[in-house]
Design an enzyme around this catalytic site. Structure first.
Site, PDB file in Angstrom:
ATOM      1  N   HIS A 145       0.632  -1.004   0.071  1.00  0.00           N
ATOM      2  CA  HIS A 145       0.044  -0.111   0.066  1.00  0.00           C
ATOM      3  C   HIS A 145       1.282   1.429  -0.108  1.00  0.00           C
ATOM      4  O   HIS A 145       0.777   2.339  -0.618  1.00  0.00           O
ATOM      5  CB  HIS A 145      -0.954  -0.192   1.802  1.00  0.00           C
ATOM      6  N   ARG A 154       3.975  10.661  -4.576  1.00  0.00           N
ATOM      7  CA  ARG A 154       5.122  11.039  -4.946  1.00  0.00           C
ATOM      8  C   ARG A 154       6.241  10.434  -6.627  1.00  0.00           C
ATOM      9  O   ARG A 154       6.710   9.239  -6.337  1.00  0.00           O
ATOM     10  CB  ARG A 154       6.345  11.538  -3.973  1.00  0.00           C
TER      11      ARG A 154
END
Ligand code: CA
Length: 433
Positions: A145, A154
């Site tokens: 996850h 990001r």
């Protein structure tokens, strides 16, 4: 760490016939706790233990004086509307009551006659949270996850350098945690699309769930006195299911530099039945790290944690939209794939002297498996909202729509061991106010 004892014996049967049926979530080897009353009544909530398709009403057991001595005292504690007092008694007390209830619920027990009058069908119950939750901490223990979400937020730096060293968590909000059946209004907040120059205010457009394991702390620790990894599991009462609702658009705009805030605090939902750690003893699994990864620091390392710190707990998430007659599956994963164990979470949380208290809740963090289809959130399944998923019946979703119900289930199951079910947590999104 709990060892196997007579309460785990696969051969045990109960005089409650429904507990002996294959596929039952609550056989005599399980005996989970909840706070219950008859649905629609104004009765007081009180502690209960599930067996088959009925609940043993512990207030009725107390009043009938079925047990004496220490067990009578423990029944009275566990019969309270909230189980914090029972949880604070510690692992030896939980184990004593479990053994007494196991023996009394077994086929041909002498207590059968007295206990038969203390049963209520599960179908007639409503639930409250089993404990007052003083503090709620949400961890982030699935590396699958963390990597998938990190790559969305990001792309150039998905997994931050501390992840493989620190069991990452943040302090969440306890007041908005509800029990299964919770319905909540879509939150409003500040939203900012990546290409917008300024935020706007309005209803969340990227509402999501998170499939998590809830970890309920039993006996706490004094402020300033860390819990060693060898002792950590003695402080954990049990596990349940947690849906950590998340507003992704609010989250993306607010989360730096201090982490999630209003994107998480509007609602979180727990399954009503708490399965004790002792009941899960047959399903403990080795905790291992790839050799190429850093090994945990010594304070997060123990022989027992390596041998059996993980839990082989199968998780499932389903959706029921207003157009569906029956829910359909969104994903499955396994808590065994967590990068950090329960003991490591407890020990890390207290290593600075922070005090845990009976009834505190940890979230495991979204439990996503190594494969894309094992993702525990829509954010991952829809690849950041870019790829709608098609549900059985032809509807599509990137994020949740008003009226959608999310259902989470869990079970521990394998040949040669009793099936330990968790029931379910179910909750529904209402339109924004
Ligand atoms: Ca979470």
């Amino acid at each position: 760490m709990h060892t196997l004892n007579e309460t785990h014996d696969l051969a045990l049967t109960s005089w409650v016939d429904s507990a002996n049926r294959p596929g039952c979530d609550f056989p005599i080897q399980n005996l989970p706790f909840a706070s219950v009353r008859r649905r629609g009544s104004d009765e007081s909530f009180r502690g209960a233990v599930a067996i088959g398709d009925v609940a043993l009403d512990l207030a009725a057991v107390r009043d009938a004086q079925v047990f004496g001595g220490e067990i009578a005292e423990l029944v009275a504690l566990a019969a309270q509307p909230k189980l914090n007092g029972f949880m604070a008694k510690g692992a030896a007390a939980w184990s004593s009551l479990r053994l007494a209830l196991s023996r009394a619920l077994r086929s041909n027990s002498v207590e059968q006659g007295a206990l038969e009058a203390c049963l209520i069908p599960l179908a007639e119950l409503e639930y409250d949270l089993a404990m007052n939750i003083g503090d709620y901490t949400d961890f982030y223990t699935s590396i699958h996850h963390a990597t998938a979400v990190g790559s969305l937020f990001r792309p150039d730096n998905p997994l931050l350098p501390n992840y493989k060293w620190v069991p990452i968590g943040y302090h969440g909000r306890a007041s908005s945690i509800g029990v299964s059946g919770q319905a909540f209004h879509r939150p409003k907040g500040q939203l900012k699309a990546p290409d917008a120059t300024e935020p706007s205010f309005g209803p969340c457009k990227r509402l999501d769930y998170e499939l998590e394991v809830g970890i309920v702390i039993g006996q706490g620790n004094a402020l300033g006195e860390p819990i060693s990894i060898e002792q950590a599991e003695q402080h954990v009462f049990g596990l349940c299911l947690l849906n950590d609702w998340s507003a992704r658009d609010i989250q993306a705009w607010e989360y730096q530099p201090l982490g999630p805030f209003l994107s998480k605090s509007f609602a979180s939902t727990l399954s009503p039945w708490i399965v004790t750690l002792e009941a899960l003893a047959p399903y403990r699994a080795a905790f291992t790290r790839p050799e190429s990864d850093p090994q945990p620091l010594p304070y997060l390392t123990a022989e027992a944690n390596s041998a059996g710190g993980a839990v082989d707990m199968q998780l499932e998430c389903l959706i029921q939209t207003p157009a569906m007659a029956e829910p359909v599956r969104l994903s499955r994963s396994n808590f065994r794939d967590s990068y950090w164990t329960i003991a490591q979470m407890v020990t890390h949380h207290t290593v600075n002297g922070c005090n845990l208290q009976a009834g505190d809740l940890f979230g495991s963090g979204t439990q996503s498996g190594p494969n894309h289809e094992e993702a525990g959130s829509l954010l991952e399944l829809s690849r950041g909202g870019k790829t709608p998923i098609t549900l059985a019946g032809g509807e599509t979703r990137t994020f949740l729509e008003d009226g959608d119900t999310i259902i989470m289930k869990a079970v521990c199951e394998k040949p040669g061991a009793p099936r330990i079910g968790f029931g379910e947590v179910r909750s529904t999104v209402l339109p924004a106010r």
